[in-house]
Write an enzyme that holds these catalytic residues in place. Structure first.
Site, mmCIF file in Angstrom:
data_model
loop_
_atom_site.group_PDB
_atom_site.id
_atom_site.type_symbol
_atom_site.label_atom_id
_atom_site.label_comp_id
_atom_site.label_asym_id
_atom_site.label_seq_id
_atom_site.Cartn_x
_atom_site.Cartn_y
_atom_site.Cartn_z
ATOM 1 N N ASP A 27 0.701 -1.088 0.112
ATOM 2 C CA ASP A 27 -0.034 0.066 0.069
ATOM 3 C C ASP A 27 0.739 1.429 -0.149
ATOM 4 O O ASP A 27 2.019 1.179 0.540
ATOM 5 C CB ASP A 27 -1.070 -0.006 1.379
ATOM 6 C CG ASP A 27 -1.900 0.850 1.202
ATOM 7 O OD1 ASP A 27 -2.233 1.513 -0.002
ATOM 8 O OD2 ASP A 27 -2.572 1.258 2.110
ATOM 9 N N GLY A 28 0.123 2.149 -0.548
ATOM 10 C CA GLY A 28 1.097 3.712 -0.548
ATOM 11 C C GLY A 28 1.723 4.187 -1.880
ATOM 12 O O GLY A 28 2.349 5.373 -1.757
ATOM 13 N N ARG A 31 0.205 7.635 -2.611
ATOM 14 C CA ARG A 31 0.839 8.767 -1.899
ATOM 15 C C ARG A 31 2.479 8.817 -2.065
ATOM 16 O O ARG A 31 2.722 10.068 -2.211
ATOM 17 C CB ARG A 31 0.679 8.250 -0.342
ATOM 18 C CG ARG A 31 -0.620 8.678 0.138
ATOM 19 C CD ARG A 31 -1.209 8.060 1.527
ATOM 20 N NE ARG A 31 -1.308 6.693 1.308
ATOM 21 C CZ ARG A 31 -1.326 5.627 2.148
ATOM 22 N NH1 ARG A 31 -1.099 5.942 3.372
ATOM 23 N NH2 ARG A 31 -1.699 4.494 1.897
ATOM 24 N N ARG A 40 -0.372 8.960 -10.325
ATOM 25 C CA ARG A 40 -0.570 7.834 -9.472
ATOM 26 C C ARG A 40 -0.029 6.696 -10.227
ATOM 27 O O ARG A 40 0.842 6.077 -9.520
ATOM 28 C CB ARG A 40 -2.104 7.529 -9.093
ATOM 29 C CG ARG A 40 -2.682 8.589 -8.144
ATOM 30 C CD ARG A 40 -4.161 8.131 -7.948
ATOM 31 N NE ARG A 40 -4.015 6.843 -7.372
ATOM 32 C CZ ARG A 40 -4.193 6.649 -6.126
ATOM 33 N NH1 ARG A 40 -3.679 7.485 -5.218
ATOM 34 N NH2 ARG A 40 -4.363 5.382 -5.781
ATOM 35 N N HIS A 44 2.831 3.299 -9.066
ATOM 36 C CA HIS A 44 2.558 1.947 -9.171
ATOM 37 C C HIS A 44 3.699 1.535 -10.091
ATOM 38 O O HIS A 44 4.376 0.363 -9.734
ATOM 39 C CB HIS A 44 1.262 1.544 -10.265
ATOM 40 C CG HIS A 44 -0.092 2.067 -9.460
ATOM 41 N ND1 HIS A 44 -0.184 1.781 -8.290
ATOM 42 C CD2 HIS A 44 -1.043 2.810 -9.722
ATOM 43 C CE1 HIS A 44 -1.264 2.266 -7.681
ATOM 44 N NE2 HIS A 44 -1.768 2.810 -8.691
ATOM 45 N N LEU A 138 11.182 -20.530 -4.630
ATOM 46 C CA LEU A 138 10.072 -19.647 -3.780
ATOM 47 C C LEU A 138 8.753 -19.629 -4.820
ATOM 48 O O LEU A 138 8.775 -19.654 -5.981
ATOM 49 C CB LEU A 138 10.668 -18.187 -4.010
ATOM 50 C CG LEU A 138 9.607 -17.124 -3.493
ATOM 51 C CD1 LEU A 138 9.603 -16.912 -1.774
ATOM 52 C CD2 LEU A 138 10.193 -15.770 -3.805
HETATM 53 C C1 FPP Z 1 -1.894 0.148 -3.344
HETATM 54 O O1 FPP Z 1 -1.651 1.605 -3.479
HETATM 55 C C2 FPP Z 1 -1.464 -0.310 -4.234
HETATM 56 C C3 FPP Z 1 -1.985 -1.062 -5.330
HETATM 57 C C4 FPP Z 1 -3.519 -0.645 -5.600
HETATM 58 C C5 FPP Z 1 -1.135 -1.558 -6.535
HETATM 59 C C6 FPP Z 1 -0.193 -2.443 -6.261
HETATM 60 C C7 FPP Z 1 0.748 -2.522 -7.544
HETATM 61 C C8 FPP Z 1 1.859 -2.694 -7.663
HETATM 62 C C9 FPP Z 1 2.975 -2.707 -6.349
HETATM 63 C C10 FPP Z 1 2.802 -2.799 -8.735
HETATM 64 C C11 FPP Z 1 2.449 -3.729 -9.763
HETATM 65 C C12 FPP Z 1 2.743 -4.940 -9.241
HETATM 66 C C13 FPP Z 1 2.796 -5.919 -10.328
HETATM 67 C C14 FPP Z 1 3.180 -7.331 -9.718
HETATM 68 C C15 FPP Z 1 2.376 -5.662 -11.581
HETATM 69 P P1 FPP Z 1 -2.509 2.777 -3.590
HETATM 70 O O2 FPP Z 1 -2.723 3.081 -5.063
HETATM 71 O O3 FPP Z 1 -4.004 2.487 -2.933
HETATM 72 O O4 FPP Z 1 -1.839 3.919 -2.705
HETATM 73 P P2 FPP Z 1 -2.487 4.971 -1.885
HETATM 74 O O5 FPP Z 1 -3.481 4.470 -0.719
HETATM 75 O O6 FPP Z 1 -1.433 5.686 -1.389
HETATM 76 O O7 FPP Z 1 -3.352 5.811 -2.901
#
Ligand code: FPP
Length: 249
Positions: A27-28, A31, A40, A44, A138
């Site tokens: 998460d995050g 931000r 945003r 990612h 793994l």
């Molecule tokens: C949460 O941050 C994260 C996600 C919704 C996406 C997670 C994706 C990745 C780590 C990258 C892609 C990974 C692969 C394996 C392809 P958020 O957007 O909710 O952050 P926020 O709470 O700060 O808005």
């Protein structure tokens, strides 16, 4: 790695209780991007690099299974442009990482309602699973289009169908029967759940499987999460007294 990182890795390995299965709510990203005045999807993108870092850290530490929450069922409600960016990133991740994951002995699986993915994303997912099948170092589970309540409802539906078909009787339905019909059937439950970005929520992640997991919440945003943070989480886990509802001896 620096000397102190080596020391930390050495210390956790010496301690002997490396969690076999670590689940992570990444998460995050948003931000992280916002703090840099970036869109945003840039967060990612940086989050994708952190996935590579943590897979390497997991391999170094001797973790058996890593289950990462990459895209929830609820995430389908984000703006279409962000969903598109995340889906493109998934395909980019697969194209970029497949060879290395195979060479590292990482077996990748995808958990979730994959039928909602675009045909090209589905093809990419299938090809990564096939390329890395048999990886023995793994197991990397990427939860995509995943929701724990939907997973439990799906298990109930599968059981109901088997009862209807006469292959099961209601008396057979116990915890093992349910667990065998979850996406995670072949792995032990997570020992440790890590959530980045300081939020104390499960967000519909592995509700059944996390029953006895130790929780570790860090304020570090996912794109900044490195293997050192992973080793620190493992070190913290090693101080816990896991009782599984019993008393300590
Ligand atoms: C949460 O941050 C994260 C996600 C919704 C996406 C997670 C994706 C990745 C780590 C990258 C892609 C990974 C692969 C394996 C392809 P958020 O957007 O909710 O952050 P926020 O709470 O700060 O808005």
């Amino acid at each position: 790695m620096t000397g102190s990182n080596d020391d930390l890795l050495g210390a956790i390995r010496l301690h002997g209780t490396i969690p076999a299965h670590i689940a992570i709510i990444m998460d995050g990203n948003g931000r992280w991007a916002q703090a840099r005045s970036l869109p945003r999807p840039a967060g990612h993108q940086a989050g994708m690099a952190a996935v590579r870092e943590i897979v390497e850290g997991g391999l170094q530490a001797g973790v058996d299974v890593l289950t990462l929450f990459a895209f929830s069922q609820e995430n389908w409600q984000r703006p279409p442009a962000e969903i598109d960016a995340l889906m493109r990133l998934l395909e980019e991740y697969i194209a970029k990482e497949a060879a290395q994951l195979r060479d590292q002995g990482v077996a990748v699986r995808f958990l979730g309602d994959l039928e909602r993915l675009s045909p090209s994303a589905q093809r990419a997912v299938d090809s990564l699973v096939a390329t890395t099948a048999g990886g023995a170092n793994l197991a990397l589970n990427l939860c995509i289009s995943y929701g724990a309540r939907a997973e439990l409802a799906r298990a109930a539906r599968l059981i109901a169908e088997e009862v209807k078909a006469g292959r099961l009787v209601p008396q057979d339905v116990d915890e093992a029967c349910v667990a065998q019909r979850l996406y995670t059937a072949e792995w032990p439950d997570p020992d440790l759940l890590i959530r980045t970005s300081g939020e104390y929520r499960l967000s519909n992640f592995l509700l059944w499987q996390l029953a006895y997991a130790e929780f570790y919440v860090t304020p570090v945003l996912w794109p900044d999460f490195t293997r050192v943070h992973l080793f620190q989480a493992i070190q913290d886990y090693q101080q816990r007294d896991r009782r599984f509802g019993r008393v300590s001896l």
